[in-house]
Design a protein around this motif. Structure first.
Motif, PDB file in Angstrom:
ATOM      1  N   VAL A 143      -1.061  12.485  -4.868  1.00 36.38           N
ATOM      2  CA  VAL A 143       0.133  11.899  -4.262  1.00 36.38           C
ATOM      3  C   VAL A 143       0.081  10.377  -4.430  1.00 36.38           C
ATOM      4  CG1 VAL A 143      -0.749  11.474  -1.908  1.00 36.38           C
ATOM      5  CG2 VAL A 143       1.657  12.099  -2.238  1.00 36.38           C
ATOM      6  N   ILE A 144       1.238   9.754  -4.448  1.00 34.18           N
ATOM      7  CA  ILE A 144       1.324   8.291  -4.452  1.00 34.18           C
ATOM      8  C   ILE A 144       1.335   7.803  -3.009  1.00 34.18           C
ATOM      9  CG2 ILE A 144       2.773   6.292  -4.976  1.00 34.18           C
ATOM     10  CD1 ILE A 144       1.624   7.302  -7.481  1.00 34.18           C
ATOM     11  N   MET A 145       0.411   6.912  -2.667  1.00 33.11           N
ATOM     12  CA  MET A 145       0.388   6.307  -1.329  1.00 33.11           C
ATOM     13  C   MET A 145       0.813   4.848  -1.441  1.00 33.11           C
ATOM     14  SD  MET A 145      -2.590   6.249   1.622  1.00 33.11           S
ATOM     15  CE  MET A 145      -2.136   7.888   2.209  1.00 33.11           C
ATOM     16  N   GLU A 146       1.685   4.440  -0.533  1.00 31.73           N
ATOM     17  CA  GLU A 146       2.217   3.071  -0.530  1.00 31.73           C
ATOM     18  C   GLU A 146       1.444   2.208   0.463  1.00 31.73           C
ATOM     19  OE1 GLU A 146       6.632   2.217  -0.283  1.00 31.73           O
ATOM     20  OE2 GLU A 146       5.965   1.352   1.618  1.00 31.73           O
ATOM     21  N   PHE A 147       0.977   1.053   0.004  1.00 28.21           N
ATOM     22  CA  PHE A 147       0.300   0.076   0.854  1.00 28.21           C
ATOM     23  C   PHE A 147       1.137  -1.200   0.914  1.00 28.21           C
ATOM     24  CE2 PHE A 147      -2.970   2.897  -0.650  1.00 28.21           C
ATOM     25  CZ  PHE A 147      -3.807   3.054   0.434  1.00 28.21           C
ATOM     26  N   LYS A 148       1.240  -1.777   2.122  1.00 32.94           N
ATOM     27  CA  LYS A 148       2.022  -3.002   2.296  1.00 32.94           C
ATOM     28  C   LYS A 148       1.217  -4.021   3.084  1.00 32.94           C
ATOM     29  CE  LYS A 148       6.438  -4.773   4.023  1.00 32.94           C
ATOM     30  NZ  LYS A 148       7.726  -4.417   4.677  1.00 32.94           N
ATOM     31  N   ASN A 149       1.062  -5.204   2.518  1.00 37.48           N
ATOM     32  CA  ASN A 149       0.388  -6.299   3.216  1.00 37.48           C
ATOM     33  C   ASN A 149       1.307  -6.802   4.327  1.00 37.48           C
ATOM     34  OD1 ASN A 149      -0.460  -9.074   3.888  1.00 37.48           O
ATOM     35  ND2 ASN A 149      -1.913  -8.798   2.214  1.00 37.48           N
ATOM     36  N   ASP A 153       4.010  -9.071   2.804  1.00 37.41           N
ATOM     37  CA  ASP A 153       4.972  -8.031   2.417  1.00 37.41           C
ATOM     38  C   ASP A 153       4.748  -7.513   0.996  1.00 37.41           C
ATOM     39  OD1 ASP A 153       6.267  -7.974   4.873  1.00 37.41           O
ATOM     40  OD2 ASP A 153       7.723  -9.489   4.295  1.00 37.41           O
ATOM     41  N   LYS A 154       3.631  -7.853   0.383  1.00 32.34           N
ATOM     42  CA  LYS A 154       3.324  -7.312  -0.939  1.00 32.34           C
ATOM     43  C   LYS A 154       3.130  -5.807  -0.844  1.00 32.34           C
ATOM     44  CE  LYS A 154      -0.071  -7.502  -4.711  1.00 32.34           C
ATOM     45  NZ  LYS A 154      -1.328  -8.122  -5.210  1.00 32.34           N
ATOM     46  N   VAL A 155       3.698  -5.069  -1.798  1.00 29.02           N
ATOM     47  CA  VAL A 155       3.603  -3.615  -1.816  1.00 29.02           C
ATOM     48  C   VAL A 155       2.861  -3.175  -3.072  1.00 29.02           C
ATOM     49  CG1 VAL A 155       4.897  -1.449  -1.951  1.00 29.02           C
ATOM     50  CG2 VAL A 155       5.714  -3.305  -0.483  1.00 29.02           C
ATOM     51  N   VAL A 156       1.885  -2.274  -2.878  1.00 29.82           N
ATOM     52  CA  VAL A 156       1.143  -1.676  -3.992  1.00 29.82           C
ATOM     53  C   VAL A 156       1.113  -0.173  -3.779  1.00 29.82           C
ATOM     54  CG1 VAL A 156      -1.047  -1.548  -5.228  1.00 29.82           C
ATOM     55  CG2 VAL A 156      -0.310  -3.728  -4.259  1.00 29.82           C
ATOM     56  N   ASN A 157       1.483   0.579  -4.810  1.00 28.17           N
ATOM     57  CA  ASN A 157       1.431   2.035  -4.740  1.00 28.17           C
ATOM     58  C   ASN A 157       0.215   2.533  -5.503  1.00 28.17           C
ATOM     59  OD1 ASN A 157       4.084   3.157  -3.451  1.00 28.17           O
ATOM     60  ND2 ASN A 157       4.706   1.428  -4.719  1.00 28.17           N
ATOM     61  N   ILE A 158      -0.614   3.331  -4.849  1.00 27.52           N
ATOM     62  CA  ILE A 158      -1.851   3.840  -5.439  1.00 27.52           C
ATOM     63  C   ILE A 158      -1.739   5.352  -5.631  1.00 27.52           C
ATOM     64  CG2 ILE A 158      -4.343   4.091  -5.161  1.00 27.52           C
ATOM     65  CD1 ILE A 158      -3.555   1.226  -5.581  1.00 27.52           C
ATOM     66  N   ASP A 159      -2.093   5.816  -6.813  1.00 22.73           N
ATOM     67  CA  ASP A 159      -2.100   7.242  -7.096  1.00 22.73           C
ATOM     68  C   ASP A 159      -3.425   7.835  -6.613  1.00 22.73           C
ATOM     69  OD1 ASP A 159      -1.445   9.719  -8.021  1.00 22.73           O
ATOM     70  OD2 ASP A 159      -1.669   9.241 -10.156  1.00 22.73           O
ATOM     71  N   LEU A 160      -3.357   8.695  -5.609  1.00 23.05           N
ATOM     72  CA  LEU A 160      -4.551   9.336  -5.056  1.00 23.05           C
ATOM     73  C   LEU A 160      -4.761  10.681  -5.756  1.00 23.05           C
ATOM     74  CD1 LEU A 160      -4.042   8.718  -1.221  1.00 23.05           C
ATOM     75  CD2 LEU A 160      -5.143   7.237  -2.916  1.00 23.05           C
ATOM     76  N   PRO A 161      -5.763  10.796  -6.616  1.00 19.64           N
ATOM     77  CA  PRO A 161      -5.973  12.043  -7.360  1.00 19.64           C
ATOM     78  C   PRO A 161      -6.478  13.173  -6.463  1.00 19.64           C
ATOM     79  CG  PRO A 161      -7.070  10.169  -8.429  1.00 19.64           C
ATOM     80  CD  PRO A 161      -6.693   9.738  -7.043  1.00 19.64           C
ATOM     81  N   ARG A 173      -7.913  -2.120   5.798  1.00 18.91           N
ATOM     82  CA  ARG A 173      -8.038  -1.408   7.075  1.00 18.91           C
ATOM     83  C   ARG A 173      -7.272  -2.121   8.181  1.00 18.91           C
ATOM     84  NH1 ARG A 173      -7.767   0.274  11.505  1.00 18.91           N
ATOM     85  NH2 ARG A 173      -9.440   0.887  12.918  1.00 18.91           N
ATOM     86  N   TYR A 174      -7.329  -3.443   8.183  1.00 24.22           N
ATOM     87  CA  TYR A 174      -6.811  -4.202   9.327  1.00 24.22           C
ATOM     88  C   TYR A 174      -5.523  -4.989   9.055  1.00 24.22           C
ATOM     89  CZ  TYR A 174     -11.327  -3.268  11.534  1.00 24.22           C
ATOM     90  OH  TYR A 174     -12.425  -2.657  12.091  1.00 24.22           O
ATOM     91  N   ALA A 175      -5.126  -5.147   7.800  1.00 24.90           N
ATOM     92  CA  ALA A 175      -3.981  -6.017   7.509  1.00 24.90           C
ATOM     93  C   ALA A 175      -2.938  -5.377   6.598  1.00 24.90           C
ATOM     94  CB  ALA A 175      -4.468  -7.328   6.881  1.00 24.90           C
ATOM     95  N   TRP A 176      -3.158  -4.114   6.220  1.00 25.80           N
ATOM     96  CA  TRP A 176      -2.192  -3.417   5.379  1.00 25.80           C
ATOM     97  C   TRP A 176      -1.766  -2.120   6.071  1.00 25.80           C
ATOM     98  CZ3 TRP A 176      -1.196  -4.366  -0.163  1.00 25.80           C
ATOM     99  CH2 TRP A 176      -1.823  -5.541  -0.645  1.00 25.80           C
ATOM    100  N   SER A 177      -0.494  -1.801   5.981  1.00 21.24           N
ATOM    101  CA  SER A 177      -0.039  -0.490   6.411  1.00 21.24           C
ATOM    102  C   SER A 177      -0.116   0.465   5.222  1.00 21.24           C
ATOM    103  CB  SER A 177       1.401  -0.551   6.934  1.00 21.24           C
ATOM    104  OG  SER A 177       2.299  -0.881   5.877  1.00 21.24           O
ATOM    105  N   HIS A 178      -0.128   1.761   5.496  1.00 21.98           N
ATOM    106  CA  HIS A 178      -0.097   2.743   4.418  1.00 21.98           C
ATOM    107  C   HIS A 178       0.880   3.851   4.781  1.00 21.98           C
ATOM    108  CE1 HIS A 178      -3.413   3.911   7.137  1.00 21.98           C
ATOM    109  NE2 HIS A 178      -3.093   5.168   6.852  1.00 21.98           N
ATOM    110  N   ALA A 179       1.439   4.474   3.757  1.00 22.39           N
ATOM    111  CA  ALA A 179       2.466   5.485   3.964  1.00 22.39           C
ATOM    112  C   ALA A 179       2.522   6.412   2.758  1.00 22.39           C
ATOM    113  CB  ALA A 179       3.831   4.830   4.175  1.00 22.39           C
TER     114      ALA A 179
END
Length: 229
Positions: A143-149, A153-161, A173-179
């Motif tokens: 799945v693709i997980m979205e991380f946001k600083n 407000d920088k957004v990076v999408n990571i492909d989780l295999p 852990r402390y400064a980015w949200s994930h979705a």
């Protein structure tokens, strides 16, 4: 023409945000592919699917061990009678201890089953409730997980295999949200569309006994946010 241009710009922006596991550029994010073997995954899934104590949460179902999880506040819930983590987790915990000898003992396990098309809203695990490391395994499907600083407000999408390990520590852990966005397919870095399948996640956390956080991100920490409300 303006609409087409907007769609192209949005598409290109999203493509630029997607990163494969070998291109992770978020401080504190560790991603290890094939951490779980095919045989281990099969064993875990057999046990998980045979469990009858699933709890419905929003559009998915969950299992908790050690402590429950408060989804309204993203914090630790009540202490459970089944404090011991299930035995099928032992091979993963042993491998973790070999790779990261200083890793503390994990006290909370959340197992979530995501039907096709479901996701999780943007959030950050409660600073005060949980320790500095959060571990998540992905089973059955990627799945693709979205991380946001939360500062920039920088957004990076990571492909989780599938069968991968993801560790969140320090900045992420402390400064980015994930979705995980609720949709039935993911757009990959190469421009291809990958249909989603049902996914199981296993999330390990440590619990702060005194519920006090002393992190280096006070402006984002619940110890300060809650005191202002």
């Amino acid at each position: 023409m303006m609409f087409i241009e907007y769609v192209n710009l949005t598409y290109n922006n999203f493509i630029n945000q997607i990163k494969n596991s070998d291109k992770v550029e978020i401080p504190g994010l560790i991603l290890i592919e094939d951490f779980i073997t095919v045989k281990q995954e099969k064993n875990i899934l057999q046990h998980v699917y045979s469990t009858k104590s699933w709890i419905p949460v929003q559009d998915r179902i969950v299992l908790h061990y050690g402590y429950s999880f408060n989804y309204d506040l993203n914090e630790v819930g009540t202490k459970l009678s089944n404090l011991e983590l299930p035995s099928y987790m032992n091979p993963l915990l042993e491998k973790l201890n070999k790779l990261f000898p200083s890793m503390p003992k994990f006290e909370q396990l959340t197992i979530q089953l995501y039907p096709v098309g479901t996701g999780i809203p943007p959030h950050m695990d409660h600073h005060s409730s949980f320790g500095p490391n959060v571990i998540a395994f992905s089973l059955e499907n990627p799945v693709i997980m979205e991380f946001k600083n939360l500062k920039t407000d920088k957004v990076v999408n990571i492909d989780l295999p599938r069968r991968s390990l993801m560790m969140l520590k320090d900045d992420v852990r402390y400064a980015w949200s994930h979705a995980v966005r609720a949709r039935k397919s993911d757009l990959l870095e190469n421009g291809q569309v990958r249909e989603r399948g049902q996914r199981i996640s296993l999330t390990l956390r440590t619990v702060n006994p005194d519920r006090i956080c002393k992190c280096s991100w006070p402006e984002l920490c619940d110890r300060n946010i809650n005191s202002k409300s």
